[in-house]
Scaffold this motif. Structure first.
Motif, PDB file in Angstrom:
ATOM      1  N   ASP A  24      27.409  28.764 -27.484  1.00  0.00           N
ATOM      2  CA  ASP A  24      27.761  29.589 -28.603  1.00  0.00           C
ATOM      3  C   ASP A  24      26.785  28.485 -29.947  1.00  0.00           C
ATOM      4  OD1 ASP A  24      29.757  30.623 -27.676  1.00  0.00           O
ATOM      5  OD2 ASP A  24      31.283  29.390 -28.198  1.00  0.00           O
ATOM      6  N   TYR A  25      26.373  27.395 -29.912  1.00  0.00           N
ATOM      7  CA  TYR A  25      25.667  26.745 -30.846  1.00  0.00           C
ATOM      8  C   TYR A  25      24.218  27.127 -30.861  1.00  0.00           C
ATOM      9  CZ  TYR A  25      21.938  23.329 -32.222  1.00  0.00           C
ATOM     10  OH  TYR A  25      21.157  22.923 -33.006  1.00  0.00           O
ATOM     11  N   TYR A  27      23.417  30.377 -29.694  1.00  0.00           N
ATOM     12  CA  TYR A  27      23.610  31.839 -30.107  1.00  0.00           C
ATOM     13  C   TYR A  27      23.677  31.886 -31.570  1.00  0.00           C
ATOM     14  CZ  TYR A  27      25.272  36.711 -30.223  1.00  0.00           C
ATOM     15  OH  TYR A  27      25.354  37.823 -30.325  1.00  0.00           O
ATOM     16  N   SER A  28      24.373  31.062 -32.181  1.00  0.00           N
ATOM     17  CA  SER A  28      24.541  31.320 -33.624  1.00  0.00           C
ATOM     18  C   SER A  28      23.318  30.747 -34.163  1.00  0.00           C
ATOM     19  CB  SER A  28      25.775  30.312 -34.116  1.00  0.00           C
ATOM     20  OG  SER A  28      25.496  28.847 -33.772  1.00  0.00           O
ATOM     21  N   ALA A  29      22.359  29.893 -33.643  1.00  0.00           N
ATOM     22  CA  ALA A  29      21.287  29.423 -34.379  1.00  0.00           C
ATOM     23  C   ALA A  29      20.031  30.375 -34.215  1.00  0.00           C
ATOM     24  CB  ALA A  29      20.785  28.099 -33.740  1.00  0.00           C
ATOM     25  N   GLY A  33      22.516  38.956 -35.083  1.00  0.00           N
ATOM     26  CA  GLY A  33      23.641  39.693 -34.625  1.00  0.00           C
ATOM     27  C   GLY A  33      22.898  41.218 -34.282  1.00  0.00           C
TER      28      GLY A  33
END
Length: 236
Positions: A24-25, A27-29, A33
Motif C-alpha cells: 500500500d505504501y 502503491y500510494s507513492a 490512479g
C-alpha cells in the motif's frame, strides 16, 4: 558498508499484514490512479470472477517490461478479467496487437467489457477456448513474432505454453511466467499446479534457447514469485 553487514541483525517480517502495508505504501507513492483498471477490478468482482489476477505492483511491472522492450506484439495465456491485459496494452507501441487466450467464455466476456472500457478494444484479440489448441492454431498462421509473452493460466501446462512462447517469439523475446513459488509448495510438488511448475523449471534448465531466472515475491497476494526469461534462439 557491504550489503551483508548493512542487513546483519536487522529484523525481518513474514507477516502478511506487513506485506500488504508495504504494498500500500509503494502503491500510494508510485502509482497514479487509473480509473479504468480499478473499475475493471470492481466489474470482475461483481461478475463473480476469482480474485486471482496479478497485483497492481506486478501489473505495473508488466507494463514497464512491455514499455522497456518497446513491444509491438504481446501474447498472453490466461486473460481472466483482463486486468493484466489492460496493464500491458497501455504500453504497446503503435502499430501493435495483444493476443490473449481465455478458457472460460464468461471470463472472456467480462474481460472484453473491461478492455473496451479502457479503450483497447481494437488492440486486443481475445481468443476463447483451450490455450494449447489456440496456440497451435496461432502457430499455424505463422504470425509476426511476439516481443513479450505473459503466461498465467493452468500451471500444469506451463512447460507446453513455454514451448509455444519460444516458437512464437524471436531471439530477445521476453517471457514472464506467474505463480511459480506457490507459497513454497514448488519444493515438494504436492499438487498438480506445483508439479507443473517443477516441469517448467526442469524444461528451462534443459533448454539452451532460453535464459531464465526466478524471483520470489511477497505482498498483498501472499508469498509467490515469477519466472523471467529471454529467448536466445528459435528453432522453428
Amino acid at each position: 558498508m557491504s550489503i551483508a553487514s548493512e542487513h546483519s541483525g536487522q529484523p525481518g517480517s513474514s507477516d502478511g499484514k506487513t506485506w500488504k502495508a508495504v504494498d500500500d505504501y509503494f502503491y500510494s507513492a508510485l502509482f497514479a490512479g487509473d480509473h479504468d483498471l480499478e473499475e475493471g477490478q470492481r466489474a470482475s468482482e461483481a461478475a463473480g470472477l476469482p480474485a486471482i489476477s496479478v497485483s497492481p505492483a506486478e501489473g505495473k511491472l508488466l507494463r514497464l517490461l512491455v514499455r522497456g522492450v518497446r513491444a509491438h506484439r504481446v501474447l498472453e495465456v490466461g486473460t481472466l478479467g483482463g486486468y493484466s491485459t489492460v496493464w500491458m496494452a497501455g504500453a504497446i507501441d503503435s502499430p501493435g496487437q495483444l493476443v490473449t487466450f481465455e478458457l472460460d467464455p464468461r471470463h472472456a466476456e467480462v474481460a472484453r467489457e473491461n478492455i473496451d472500457r479502457a479503450g483497447f478494444g481494437e488492440l486486443v484479440d481475445i481468443r476463447v477456448g483451450p490455450a494449447a489448441e489456440g496456440l497451435r492454431a496461432l502457430l499455424d498462421q505463422r504470425p509476426e513474432s511476439f516481443d513479450v509473452v505473459f503466461i498465467d493460466a493452468d500451471k500444469a501446462s506451463n512447460a507446453l505454453y513455454l514451448d509455444y512462447a519460444v516458437r512464437l517469439g524471436r531471439p530477445g523475446t521476453l517471457i514472464v511466467v506467474d505463480n511459480v513459488v506457490r507459497g513454497g509448495r514448488v519444493l515438494t510438488a504436492a499438487d498438480e499446479a506445483s508439479a507443473g511448475v517443477r516441469r517448467l523449471v526442469d524444461t528451462l534448465a534443459e533448454r539452451t534457447d532460453i535464459d531464465a531466472t526466478a524471483i520470489q515475491t511477497v505482498g498483498s497476494r501472499g508469498y509467490d514469485g515469477f519466472v523471467l526469461a529471454v529467448v536466445t534462439d528459435v528453432d522453428q
